[in-house]
Structure formats: structure tokens, C-alpha cells
Design a protein around this motif. Sequence first.
Motif, PDB file in Angstrom:
ATOM      1  N   THR A   1     -34.854  -7.452 -28.101  1.00 45.23           N
ATOM      2  CA  THR A   1     -35.196  -6.799 -26.839  1.00 45.23           C
ATOM      3  C   THR A   1     -34.552  -7.483 -25.642  1.00 45.23           C
ATOM      4  O   THR A   1     -34.607  -6.968 -24.535  1.00 45.23           O
ATOM      5  N   ASP A   2     -33.952  -8.656 -25.847  1.00 51.44           N
ATOM      6  CA  ASP A   2     -33.413  -9.431 -24.720  1.00 51.44           C
ATOM      7  C   ASP A   2     -32.392  -8.647 -23.912  1.00 51.44           C
ATOM      8  O   ASP A   2     -32.436  -8.619 -22.677  1.00 51.44           O
ATOM      9  N   VAL A   3     -31.437  -8.017 -24.618  1.00 53.83           N
ATOM     10  CA  VAL A   3     -30.379  -7.302 -23.905  1.00 53.83           C
ATOM     11  C   VAL A   3     -30.944  -6.125 -23.121  1.00 53.83           C
ATOM     12  O   VAL A   3     -30.474  -5.821 -22.015  1.00 53.83           O
ATOM     13  N   PHE A   4     -31.975  -5.471 -23.666  1.00 54.36           N
ATOM     14  CA  PHE A   4     -32.562  -4.342 -22.969  1.00 54.36           C
ATOM     15  C   PHE A   4     -33.339  -4.794 -21.740  1.00 54.36           C
ATOM     16  O   PHE A   4     -33.260  -4.181 -20.679  1.00 54.36           O
ATOM     17  N   VAL A   5     -34.104  -5.849 -21.894  1.00 53.58           N
ATOM     18  CA  VAL A   5     -34.897  -6.337 -20.759  1.00 53.58           C
ATOM     19  C   VAL A   5     -33.978  -6.788 -19.629  1.00 53.58           C
ATOM     20  O   VAL A   5     -34.213  -6.487 -18.455  1.00 53.58           O
ATOM     21  N   SER A   6     -32.897  -7.498 -19.975  1.00 49.73           N
ATOM     22  CA  SER A   6     -31.956  -7.975 -18.952  1.00 49.73           C
ATOM     23  C   SER A   6     -31.296  -6.800 -18.229  1.00 49.73           C
ATOM     24  O   SER A   6     -31.227  -6.776 -16.995  1.00 49.73           O
ATOM     25  N   GLU A   7     -30.842  -5.818 -18.994  1.00 46.07           N
ATOM     26  CA  GLU A   7     -30.187  -4.663 -18.371  1.00 46.07           C
ATOM     27  C   GLU A   7     -31.191  -3.824 -17.589  1.00 46.07           C
ATOM     28  O   GLU A   7     -30.878  -3.285 -16.527  1.00 46.07           O
ATOM     29  N   TYR A   8     -32.420  -3.727 -18.119  1.00 42.61           N
ATOM     30  CA  TYR A   8     -33.458  -2.965 -17.418  1.00 42.61           C
ATOM     31  C   TYR A   8     -33.764  -3.597 -16.061  1.00 42.61           C
ATOM     32  O   TYR A   8     -33.936  -2.897 -15.062  1.00 42.61           O
ATOM     33  N   ARG A   9     -33.805  -4.924 -16.012  1.00 39.43           N
ATOM     34  CA  ARG A   9     -34.023  -5.617 -14.740  1.00 39.43           C
ATOM     35  C   ARG A   9     -32.931  -5.257 -13.739  1.00 39.43           C
ATOM     36  O   ARG A   9     -33.200  -4.992 -12.558  1.00 39.43           O
ATOM     37  N   ASN A  10     -31.689  -5.256 -14.207  1.00 38.57           N
ATOM     38  CA  ASN A  10     -30.572  -4.927 -13.310  1.00 38.57           C
ATOM     39  C   ASN A  10     -30.678  -3.508 -12.779  1.00 38.57           C
ATOM     40  O   ASN A  10     -30.470  -3.247 -11.591  1.00 38.57           O
TER      41      ASN A  10
ATOM     42  N   ARG B   1     -20.011 -15.371 -15.725  1.00 38.43           N
ATOM     43  CA  ARG B   1     -19.407 -16.213 -16.751  1.00 38.43           C
ATOM     44  C   ARG B   1     -18.077 -16.799 -16.281  1.00 38.43           C
ATOM     45  O   ARG B   1     -17.794 -17.992 -16.492  1.00 38.43           O
ATOM     46  N   GLU B   2     -17.263 -15.952 -15.625  1.00 33.48           N
ATOM     47  CA  GLU B   2     -15.966 -16.435 -15.146  1.00 33.48           C
ATOM     48  C   GLU B   2     -16.149 -17.553 -14.115  1.00 33.48           C
ATOM     49  O   GLU B   2     -15.444 -18.573 -14.152  1.00 33.48           O
ATOM     50  N   GLU B   3     -17.121 -17.374 -13.219  1.00 31.17           N
ATOM     51  CA  GLU B   3     -17.367 -18.396 -12.198  1.00 31.17           C
ATOM     52  C   GLU B   3     -17.883 -19.686 -12.827  1.00 31.17           C
ATOM     53  O   GLU B   3     -17.495 -20.795 -12.428  1.00 31.17           O
ATOM     54  N   GLU B   4     -18.761 -19.560 -13.840  1.00 29.94           N
ATOM     55  CA  GLU B   4     -19.291 -20.738 -14.521  1.00 29.94           C
ATOM     56  C   GLU B   4     -18.172 -21.527 -15.204  1.00 29.94           C
ATOM     57  O   GLU B   4     -18.087 -22.759 -15.078  1.00 29.94           O
ATOM     58  N   LEU B   5     -17.323 -20.804 -15.929  1.00 31.96           N
ATOM     59  CA  LEU B   5     -16.252 -21.480 -16.656  1.00 31.96           C
ATOM     60  C   LEU B   5     -15.237 -22.110 -15.704  1.00 31.96           C
ATOM     61  O   LEU B   5     -14.698 -23.191 -15.985  1.00 31.96           O
ATOM     62  N   GLU B   6     -14.982 -21.434 -14.585  1.00 32.00           N
ATOM     63  CA  GLU B   6     -14.064 -22.010 -13.599  1.00 32.00           C
ATOM     64  C   GLU B   6     -14.602 -23.351 -13.086  1.00 32.00           C
ATOM     65  O   GLU B   6     -13.841 -24.276 -12.792  1.00 32.00           O
TER      66      GLU B   6
ATOM     67  N   HIS C   1     -15.605 -24.707 -27.278  1.00 37.14           N
ATOM     68  CA  HIS C   1     -16.739 -23.781 -27.325  1.00 37.14           C
ATOM     69  C   HIS C   1     -18.047 -24.525 -27.563  1.00 37.14           C
ATOM     70  O   HIS C   1     -19.069 -24.258 -26.897  1.00 37.14           O
ATOM     71  N   ASN C   2     -18.051 -25.478 -28.495  1.00 37.40           N
ATOM     72  CA  ASN C   2     -19.270 -26.236 -28.798  1.00 37.40           C
ATOM     73  C   ASN C   2     -19.743 -27.040 -27.586  1.00 37.40           C
ATOM     74  O   ASN C   2     -20.944 -27.072 -27.263  1.00 37.40           O
ATOM     75  N   LEU C   3     -18.815 -27.691 -26.895  1.00 37.41           N
ATOM     76  CA  LEU C   3     -19.185 -28.516 -25.744  1.00 37.41           C
ATOM     77  C   LEU C   3     -19.697 -27.661 -24.585  1.00 37.41           C
ATOM     78  O   LEU C   3     -20.728 -27.963 -23.969  1.00 37.41           O
ATOM     79  N   LEU C   4     -18.965 -26.581 -24.283  1.00 41.56           N
ATOM     80  CA  LEU C   4     -19.377 -25.727 -23.161  1.00 41.56           C
ATOM     81  C   LEU C   4     -20.667 -24.984 -23.471  1.00 41.56           C
ATOM     82  O   LEU C   4     -21.451 -24.683 -22.562  1.00 41.56           O
ATOM     83  N   SER C   5     -20.912 -24.657 -24.742  1.00 40.55           N
ATOM     84  CA  SER C   5     -22.152 -23.961 -25.114  1.00 40.55           C
ATOM     85  C   SER C   5     -23.363 -24.827 -24.799  1.00 40.55           C
ATOM     86  O   SER C   5     -24.403 -24.325 -24.347  1.00 40.55           O
ATOM     87  N   MET C   6     -23.240 -26.146 -25.022  1.00 40.18           N
ATOM     88  CA  MET C   6     -24.353 -27.046 -24.694  1.00 40.18           C
ATOM     89  C   MET C   6     -24.553 -27.135 -23.183  1.00 40.18           C
ATOM     90  O   MET C   6     -25.688 -27.156 -22.688  1.00 40.18           O
TER      91      MET C   6
ATOM     92  N   ALA D   1     -25.973 -15.626 -18.049  1.00 36.89           N
ATOM     93  CA  ALA D   1     -25.014 -14.741 -18.724  1.00 36.89           C
ATOM     94  C   ALA D   1     -25.204 -14.748 -20.229  1.00 36.89           C
ATOM     95  O   ALA D   1     -24.482 -14.065 -20.944  1.00 36.89           O
ATOM     96  N   GLY D   2     -26.182 -15.511 -20.723  1.00 34.91           N
ATOM     97  CA  GLY D   2     -26.463 -15.510 -22.142  1.00 34.91           C
ATOM     98  C   GLY D   2     -25.643 -16.533 -22.903  1.00 34.91           C
ATOM     99  O   GLY D   2     -25.003 -17.418 -22.328  1.00 34.91           O
ATOM    100  N   GLN D   3     -25.656 -16.398 -24.216  1.00 32.85           N
ATOM    101  CA  GLN D   3     -24.972 -17.347 -25.077  1.00 32.85           C
ATOM    102  C   GLN D   3     -23.459 -17.207 -24.940  1.00 32.85           C
ATOM    103  O   GLN D   3     -22.919 -16.115 -24.955  1.00 32.85           O
ATOM    104  N   LEU D   4     -22.782 -18.331 -24.807  1.00 36.13           N
ATOM    105  CA  LEU D   4     -21.325 -18.349 -24.660  1.00 36.13           C
ATOM    106  C   LEU D   4     -20.673 -18.001 -25.997  1.00 36.13           C
ATOM    107  O   LEU D   4     -21.059 -18.526 -27.041  1.00 36.13           O
TER     108      LEU D   4
END
Length: 731
Positions: free
Chosen positions: A433-442, A658-663, A685-690, A697-700
Motif C-alpha cells: 500500500t506504500d506506493v498508493f498512500v504516497s501517490e494519494y497524498r500527492n 532523487r536527482e537533487e539528493e544524488l547531486e 549503490h550499497n553505500l548510497l542506499s545506507m 523518494a523511497g528505496q534507491l
Amino acid sequence: MDAEGNWKELVKHISPPSVLTPETKTYCKELVTNLDNLQYPIRKCLGSWYRIKFRYYFKATIYSKMLDLLQSQNDNLHTFQNIVNYLGKNVLQYLINFYTVEEIDETFSKNIIYQDILVLILENADLTQMFRDCSVNLYKIGFDAFEKTQNCEDLTHEERVQNEEKLKNFNKIHQYMCCLHLFEDIAYDAVLHSLNSQINDFIVENFSGQSFETSIIYPTFIWLETSVLPYVHMLAEPFVTPPNLDLWKHRLKYLCYKTISDVRTADLFEIMVDYPASHTAVLDLKKCLNHIKCHNQLTLSLQLAFKERLLNPGVNTDDIITQYSSAIKVLKFLDPSGVTLHKVCLSLRKYIKERDDTIKCILNSLINKERNELTREISEASRSLFAGDDDSDLESDDWTKWNPPSKEISIETKGFSKPHDTIVTLCSIFGSTDVFVSEYRNLVADKLLSTSNYNIQYEIQNLELLKCGFGKDLNQCRIMLQDVVDSQKTHSLIMKRIKKKPTFDIDVLMISHVFWPTLRADEIEVYKPLQEFLEDEYQKQYSDIKHSRSLEWKYNLGHVEIDLEFEHKTLSFTVSPIQATIISLFEETEKHHADSLSELIGLTLSQTRKKLAFWVTNGILHESSKDIYELRDDVNAGKNTKIVEDMDSAMVRIEEVREEELEGYTNFVMGLLNSSGQVTIERVHNLLSMLLSDSIAGQLTVDEVKTFLDKKVKQKLLIYSGGVYKKAKEK
């Protein structure tokens, strides 16, 4: 006369081609009595002798003539009728002989003769094929003639006479088939085949593709009772022992149900499109399925229809979801176990799960006030919820305690065999339900930011209903709605305290930003009188009421309703604040350069041009020369309808977050390369995921990391070689 003389005399009168008469029959019985007195075993051997004699005679004369008729004529049906006529006349004339032999020798039966005739016919492949094929056509013709006789009001006198003659000829052939015992082995299947064809023609011609709002079972069974069953009764008349008519009726009803099922199954996709108006057609199909159990055929037919008509890029996601919603309702009704629904829609679920806009389309349907499948579902469920009605579809005494399946359970292993309702079944596509709740909020946030007069009753009702299924996951949405309610009270109080009212109407939405999705924060300049009023008098009154708390204004959010008055016309618009600011600048000066406008409002030149294009498209401005915009002298005097701008979402897109976070971690990645020389994408990927484990933006994903690193390669900060990333050499 001795025994031999009596035997020879008996054989002369009884063996074919001799046909007994009543007188010769009496004489033959006297001869048999004499043979009995002479202790001759006539009553034990006559039957076997007569069978051999008749078989030899039949094969040499009657059967030979039948084969000649088969070869000499081209019209199969006419040939068949001639053969049966000839066979009937030339065999049935010996009936008195058969009965006489039966009386003398109890071991003999005339049925043995008929069996020998049948064997000879079946031994000839051409003759057998003709009998089987022509029997089907014969009984079709017979049914047509019988039905016309039953409904002869529309026939002319000549047509009536011809039809009666046709029926008479048919009855003659049918009687021969019955008397010769050919019906059971040759004509029985032909009759069933012909009646099945008649039933199929009647249903397909009268009901296929027709209105789905009327039942076709009732008129079909009326026709069965008034036309087909009387015809079957007529066919049973020549039999000494009538066939089991109840069994025939059962078989014919089965054929009717089977054909109706085939017709409704072929139209099921269109039936789903029209549902619930087509509920009568669905009820027809359910009754048929209860009698013939053809769920597999229905499943295969619908799977093919979905594949051809839904599972392709040219179909809108909204249309797919609408059809899927109807499919859920229809297939749950046809098969409450949910097994058919699961089999039919498995590929459909996988397909729409891969579409980027699926979640948004589902939720847009839920929050949209226009009537559609999901809003009807919401409406029906809300009536049940708020009126306290018991909904039998929810299969629970207290359905408000229901919660979605655990997020850890795979979609393949969930209790899909009993889906609770259309909305939750749609939500189960994604397993969580996570994706639905997040999109519903938006979507709710966008809806609330565009709401006029704080009217959110529809959104409150929807939220209360969805909370029954999603529980505490929607608590943030509840706070967002409460912000609107509180804003109305606070705004009303502030406006009462302000003595010098502005010349324009205004509504202010005050939000608790912690509970709202991330909103865009574009720094722009807006209409000066509005900005001065909000930042001075309005801010002061708010601080007095809320004890020194202050407001942070988001001028890029919300909407503005404006009227543009021209010499002969007034045009109404609902636009974003930035658009209202742009057009207000033309109130004093009718001509502006795009560069000067971009400086005044705080946008880039390209963004300013895009905004100006809206007013050019709607005939308010025109570009007199390169980047020079001015008011038109001849404003379009078309219809007096309000023009509403298609505004961008107020939410920050997940991709942008996500783009701003990674930048922000560019220096981290460069430092990693300085220390290790090279890294694989998996390690990054492992380091940035932590580091981004709590990101909104959810899981990387690995794909997102790859996109980020490839961008750095294009910027010539990194190089990619041999499956690893390295720092580019400085020039």
C-alpha cells in the motif's frame, strides 16, 4: 407327405422373394404342424436358415440396387431419399414373413434381419458417409417444414401446400428409418446435430451482439417449448417403444445453455464495457455456467480479448483500469471464489503494473467527482458505511476492521481467491500500500491547493471510506484535510480583524508542512498589492492570533480567478499566480520584452516564454517581433466560457528529489574514487542506499545510481571502463 416334402413346400412359400399372404401363412403353419408330428426340428432351425437365406437375397438384389443408385445420382440428399424409399418398400414387404418365422422359431427375431442390413450399410464407407451426412440435412429440412406448419399464418396457399408436401415426404423417410431400426445407429446423432444447429442459428441470429439489457434465456426456452419439443414428439411417434422424451428435453436444454453461454462469452468484453447496465446479460451467463461448467472456455476467451484489445500501448491507462474494474465486478459475480478473476486478469495485472501512470490514474478516478466505475464504487460503499447498511459482498460481520494484506506477503500468495472489493483489488496489483498512500497524498495535496472556498466535503468522505481499508497509513492525509478546515476558521477571523479590506477576494491555506508532501518552492514575484497585503497586514494579524508565530508564503502555489475586461468583451480565467502576475504587468504597459518580464517575475527566459505562450494561445497577447509581446487589439470574441490553465503539480516530483539528493553526494563519490581508484556500480549503490535510507523518494535503485553516474561521465568527471567507474584525469 413325408418330412422332406413338407420342408420343400414350406421353403417355397416362405423364402424370399416370396411374400406371404394370410392364406399362405395359414398353409405354412399346417406344414409346420406336420413337421412337428414327424418330429422334424423345424422350430429350432428355421430362424437361422431364414436369416442366411434373406441375407443372401438382400445382398444380391436390394443391396446391389442401393449401390447402383448411389453411383448413378449426383444429388446426395435426393439419392439418400431414393435409397431409403427403395430399402423401406422392399424390406418391409417381408414383415409378415418375419412375424411368421418368429412365431415358428422363438430363437428368431426380425431385429436380427435389421442388424444384418445395418452391418452391410456400415461396411460400405461411401454409403455410410452419405447416410450420416444426408441424415443431418434431412432432419434440418424436416424441422424447417414442421416449424413453418406450426406458424403458417404468413405463408401463401401455394407455399403452404409445398411445405405440407415436404413434411409428408420427410415423415415417410423418417418412418422407414425407424421401422428399419436405422434411427438409433445412424440418425440419432444426426437429429441431435441438426437440432443443435437450429438452436445455434436461432440464438445467434436473434441475440448475438444485440441488447445486453434483456435476457435471452427466457425467449429461447419459450421457442424450445413451442417449436423444438413438439418436433421431437413428432419424431417419436413411429417408435413402438417411444424414446425417453425427458432425456431428450434435458439434452436440448443443455444445448440451449451451451449456445447461450458461447454467445454471451463472445460478447463478454462488450458486456463488461456496458456494465452495470448489462447486468441482465451477466445473469444469463451465470445461469448457463451453473448448468454446463464451461469456466475454462470463458477464461481463454477473455484472456484473448484482453490481449488483443487492452494489452497494447495504444490503449489509455484510464480505459484499461475502467475495463479491469468492470471485469472485477462481473467475474466476482460469475465466480465468487475469485479463481476465474485471477486466471483472466493475471496478465492484465502484470501489464498495468508496468505502466508509469497506473497509480495516478486509479487515484484520479477515486478523487474525481465525475461519475466513473470507481466513483460509483465509492458512492455505493459510502452509502453503506454512513447509513449502516449490511453489504453482503464484503463477507464479514464487521468489515470496517478489515485491513489490506501484509506488505511482506507476495501478490502471488495473497488470498486473491476472495477479493474484498474493486478498489482494494486494484491496489493489490502492486503488492504494497506504500506506493498508493504516497501517490494519494500527492493527489490530495494538489486537490486541496486548487480548492475554492474551502469546500472539501467530498475529499473528507473519500478519506473516511479509504481509512477503513488502509487504516493509519492515511493519518497524514487526515491532518492535511484538518489544515484546510482550520485555515477557513483562521482566515475568517483574520479578515474580520482587518479594517482596510483589499480590493480583491482572497482565500489563504495555512498548512503544517511536516505532514504535507514536499512542495515546490519557486522564488517568484507576484502582483504587488497582493504581496504587500499578505506580508504586512495579514501577517501582523496572524501573529497576534497565533502568539508571534509567522507565515512563510508560497506564492507559486494556489490559483487565481481573474476577469480581463476589454472594450467589447470580458474574459474569465483560472490560472496560476505567476500567470496572473504576468498578465497584470500589461495593465499599465501594453508591450513588454521577455527579458524584462523574466527579471520582474523571477523566472528564466525560457520559463517566461513558456508562460507567455499560454496568453498567446488564448488570443490575449501576440509576439509582434522577436521576444516582444503586446496586448492584441482584436481580442477573440468567442464563447464566454471560463478558461482554466492546465497547471503543473504543486508537488516536487520524486525524480527531482532523487536527482537533487544524488547531486548532494557528488563530492562523496569523488572522494570514494580518490581513496579506492575505481568502484563498481554495486558498491556505490550499497553505500548510497545506507545514506538515503530515510529518503522520501523511497528505496534507491541500481538504475537510479547508474543514471547519476552516467551523467557524471557525460560531464567528464568520471570515465567508465571494464564495468567500473574511475575518476577522469584533469586536463
